[in-house]
Enzyme design. Structure first.
Site, PDB file in Angstrom:
ATOM      1  N   ASP A   1       0.869  -1.165   0.000  1.00 56.37           N
ATOM      2  CA  ASP A   1       0.000   0.000   0.000  1.00 56.37           C
ATOM      3  C   ASP A   1       0.912   1.223   0.000  1.00 56.37           C
ATOM      4  O   ASP A   1       2.089   1.145   0.372  1.00 56.37           O
ATOM      5  CB  ASP A   1      -0.915  -0.016   1.229  1.00 56.37           C
ATOM      6  CG  ASP A   1      -2.156   0.844   1.043  1.00 56.37           C
ATOM      7  OD1 ASP A   1      -2.191   1.662   0.082  1.00 56.37           O
ATOM      8  OD2 ASP A   1      -3.098   0.714   1.833  1.00 56.37           O
ATOM      9  N   TRP A   2       0.363   2.339  -0.424  1.00 60.92           N
ATOM     10  CA  TRP A   2       1.178   3.523  -0.671  1.00 60.92           C
ATOM     11  C   TRP A   2       1.758   4.073   0.639  1.00 60.92           C
ATOM     12  O   TRP A   2       1.049   4.642   1.459  1.00 60.92           O
ATOM     13  CB  TRP A   2       0.344   4.569  -1.401  1.00 60.92           C
ATOM     14  CG  TRP A   2       0.407   4.484  -2.898  1.00 60.92           C
ATOM     15  CD1 TRP A   2       0.658   5.513  -3.767  1.00 60.92           C
ATOM     16  CD2 TRP A   2       0.225   3.317  -3.739  1.00 60.92           C
ATOM     17  NE1 TRP A   2       0.663   5.058  -5.075  1.00 60.92           N
ATOM     18  CE2 TRP A   2       0.402   3.716  -5.088  1.00 60.92           C
ATOM     19  CE3 TRP A   2      -0.032   1.984  -3.484  1.00 60.92           C
ATOM     20  CZ2 TRP A   2       0.302   2.837  -6.157  1.00 60.92           C
ATOM     21  CZ3 TRP A   2      -0.141   1.094  -4.546  1.00 60.92           C
ATOM     22  CH2 TRP A   2       0.029   1.524  -5.860  1.00 60.92           C
TER      23      TRP A   2
END
Length: 751
Positions: free
Chosen positions: A230-231
């Protein structure tokens, strides 16, 4: 040597490391000298959030115009895997037209608490439903040559401190509740990537969790694709690479690339591990390049109609005293700003920039409906002036029917933070109560991404749950209100009466460092049905403008073994005057007396279209896995031999038919005897029962001959003996003799 392995053999160490992180927010890195291209990924799941100017991963900067489809909170309520696959196909085609290689979705985290700010983007409280719908979405998108990224793996069930909190969960709950949707999708639809979550799991970050990313995902489930972070989820890049995290997103300024290079040079990580990660990243890159179809053109108007049509299948009719569908001859008042400016999507990274939005008021105007309008309350916050209230009351009183468009303002639920209550804005509850005083015919239309408390539900004439229905929500709502479409959605989550009834209430959202999943496997209806807690609307609930009758339940066999597939068939008939769709739900109940099992669990469903008077046969299949729970002592799924009940229902609280089967398994639970092993455990095992029965025979004979002892008292005595451990024998025989007995019993078990 294949193409990718040959390319890797030509790379420098620095080039290899560089491919394990993004070039920016949305692109992989290119290596021009080796003709390795860069490909683009964008946020989904219910539309394309493609940014061409200043970019971000939180939905703050504007993206290009696109089509906003219904969010997952709505599409899951369709209980329609074919619809989900068709929506995926349309989204895949839109990605092709926009030269997007991968769509970041679906999101399948379980709706543990109604307060999770991102519930609108998630599918269900039930892992079976979430897995089936996610698999269909992935098949649809990837049929168009576009990759998907199933997320957020795993246990990202809240927004509060999501980047640092540790989700503390048992192995059984992990396996039964929080992993099955991922497992189903990975095994059945092979998403191109799996996105790991921000949070820790039992103290270890998901991005560094080898048990999760390698042992379970790759070794157990056989996943061959790429794991992406995930970012901003990466903490220790080298540890993550060892654990199985291939691609870090977004770009980290080169810092983590250098960490990888140094670790290889110092021998802290084998370069072969890096090569494997690079190979998986390149598989994604070249799949995107090779499957790109530049000739594909996306027609936004056509896709807008698809979005509206999809929403008509998703909306759930919660209440109806017969007032719906509305007669076109009646004068109708629309009240609430959502009628004019609908809430159709959630906030955060999935926020789409729609090229067009149609409200219910727009749709009514286009069709010449006899509709008046009063704003009443604001759609942006909890605000309503006395003048607005007075106008709303006058408008309602002058009409034959008042339709109040209520729901949650966007600021109430969004990625990044959780809700603090299940209540609607106070001004909305107040307006509904006041309108009820002047108008007996009140319909409430809801725009929200997760359950809300509805204190007036028993006094209004109808409630239509639209959820966050995409840019065509107004057209869908108009069709449903006026009978041009028949509601066929069913709740993919329970609506409790109040927040305090939710099983996670005592633990959510944790103490700042960790959040205890204290309800264990009893999430959603598994808790409410087992504890017999009354709810406002049960899982699977949803009304129609027609009626359906169930009958002729048949099983392909009355018995079942580990290898068998059981076919369950029944007939469903539309007994009303309107064509419609019924969602037939199959639940399984363990009647073996197994401790700590829900009273029933969803293991099948089918959506069937029926004309008035039409009858169809619906068939579903179940396997031994569907009867099983995750047995931690085995490290595997286990269903004890005994009787199981197949339940067929309209909702989890509305079971219409049932039939029993007898299951026989070859699996044996492990038993290792020591001083703490109880007589009950030994009496229940076929190999040790004869020895213990003989040992306890004098005691049993004495109890049987005791005068004046009631049967109830004898049963209590038997229970006490069953719960006694072997060490209690040391008062009756030497400890060495007890040791010999333990050795004898373990020898019997080893045979």
């Amino acid at each position: 040597m294949d193409r990718i392995k040959e390319l890797i053999s030509k790379m420098t160490l620095e080039e290899k490391a560089s491919l394990c992180s993004g070039a920016d927010n949305w692109h992989t890195k290119e290596i021009k000298r080796l003709n390795i291209p860069s490909v683009m990924m964008v946020d989904g799941p219910h539309g394309l959030r493609k940014q061409e100017g200043e970019t971000d991963h939180l939905g703050l900067n504007e993206s290009v115009k696109a089509v906003c489809f219904p969010a997952a909170c709505a599409t899951a309520s369709s209980f329609d895997v074919d619809l989900m696959e068709r929506m995926g196909e349309t989204l895949g085609a839109e990605c092709q037209a926009a030269n997007v290689s991968m769509l970041l979705g679906p999101a399948v985290n379980i709706k543990r608490s109604p307060l999770c700010g991102r519930n609108f983007e998630y599918l269900s409280e039930d892992p079976y439903l979430a897995g089936r719908m996610a698999s269909a979405y992935i098949r649809g998108v990837q049929s168009q040559g576009v990759g998907t990224s199933i997320k957020h793996f795993a246990l990202n069930n809240q927004e509060t401190l999501r980047m640092t909190i540790s989700s503390e969960v048992s192995e059984r709950a992990l396996r039964e509740i929080y992993l099955p949707a991922f497992e189903e999708a990975v095994k059945e639809s092979a998403p191109r990537t799996v996105m790991c979550s921000y949070n820790k799991i039992n103290g270890e970050y998901a991005s560094e969790n080898r048990y999760l990313l390698t042992d379970i995902l790759r070794k157990e489930w056989g996943y061959k694709g790429c794991v992406v972070s995930d970012w901003g989820a990466v903490s220790d890049r080298v540890k993550g690479l060892k654990a199985g995290l291939d691609l870090e997103m977004p770009y980290s300024g080169g810092y983590n690339d250098r960490q990888i290079v140094t670790a290889v040079q110092e021998g802290r990580i084998d370069e072969a591990v890096l090569d494997e990660a690079v190979e998986r990243v390149l598989n994604v890159v070249f799949a995107g390049e090779e499957q790109h179809r530049p000739e594909v053109i996306s027609d936004k108007e056509t896709d807008h109609k698809k979005a509206a049509d999809i929403e008509t299948e998703c909306a759930v009719l919660l209440e109806n005293n017969g007032i719906l569908p509305l007669n076109t001859d009646r004068k109708v008042a629309y009240i609430g700003e959502f009628a004019e400016k609908p809430r159709y999507q959630g906030g955060g990274s999935s926020h789409i920039n729609p090229f067009r939005v149609v409200s219910a008021l727009d749709a009514a105007g286009e069709k010449g409906r006899s509709v008046t309008y009063a704003k009443g309350f604001s759609m942006e916050n909890d605000a309503m002036t006395e003048q607005e209230l007075e106008k709303a009351l006058r408008t309602a009183a002058e009409a034959d029917v008042a339709v109040i468009f209520a729901g949650l303002p966007e600021i109430f639920e969004s990625e990044g933070y959780d809700r603090t209550s299940m209540k609607l804005p106070q001004c909305q509850d107040r307006l509904i109560e006041e309108v009820l005083k002047v108008q007996p015919n009140v319909v409430v239309v809801l725009h929200n991404g997760s359950p809300v408390e509805l204190p007036w539900a028993d006094r209004v004439s109808a409630i239509l749950e639209m959820y966050l229905g995409g840019q065509g929500v107004g057209e869908a709502c108009d069709q449903l209100l006026f009978g041009e479409a028949n509601p066929s959605g069913r709740l993919a989550e329970t609506f409790p009466y109040r927040l305090e009834d939710n099983p996670s209430y005592l633990h959510f959202p944790g103490n700042g460092k960790r959040v205890l999943y204290g309800e264990d496997i009893f999430v959603g209806y598994r808790y409410y049905d087992t504890k017999k807690v009354p709810v406002r609307y049960a899982f699977g609930h949803g009304l129609s403008y027609t009626e359906f009758a169930y009958g002729d339940l048949t099983l392909s066999s009355a018995q079942m073994t580990d290898e068998d597939i059981l076919t369950v068939s029944l007939k469903v008939k539309n007994t009303g005057q309107t064509e419609g769709k019924e969602v037939v739900q199959l639940y399984v109940a363990d009647l073996c007396g197994t401790p700590e099992r829900p009273v029933k669990e969803l293991k099948g469903f089918a959506k069937v279209h029926l004309l008035p008077g039409e009858e169809k046969t619906v068939s579903m299949e179940i396997s031994a896995r569907d009867l099983s729970y995750y047995e931690e002592r085995l490290g595997d799924w286990y269903a004890p031999s005994g009787t199981y009940r197949i339940l067929i229902g309209h909702a989890s609280d509305d079971i219409r038919l049932h039939a029993d089967i007898v299951f026989k398994t070859k699996k044996k639970l492990p038993l290792r005897v020591d001083f703490t092993t109880t007589f009950g455990e030994l009496l229940d095992h076929t190999k040790t029962a004869p020895v213990i029965t003989e040992l306890l025979a004098p005691l049993a004979a004495a109890a049987a001959s005791a005068e004046g002892m009631s049967d109830e008292y004898k049963k209590l005595g038997e229970q006490v003996i069953r719960e006694m451990p072997l060490k209690s024998l040391m008062g009756q025989m030497p400890g060495e003799q007890v040791e010999q007995l333990i050795g004898q019993l373990n020898c019997l078990l080893a045979q």
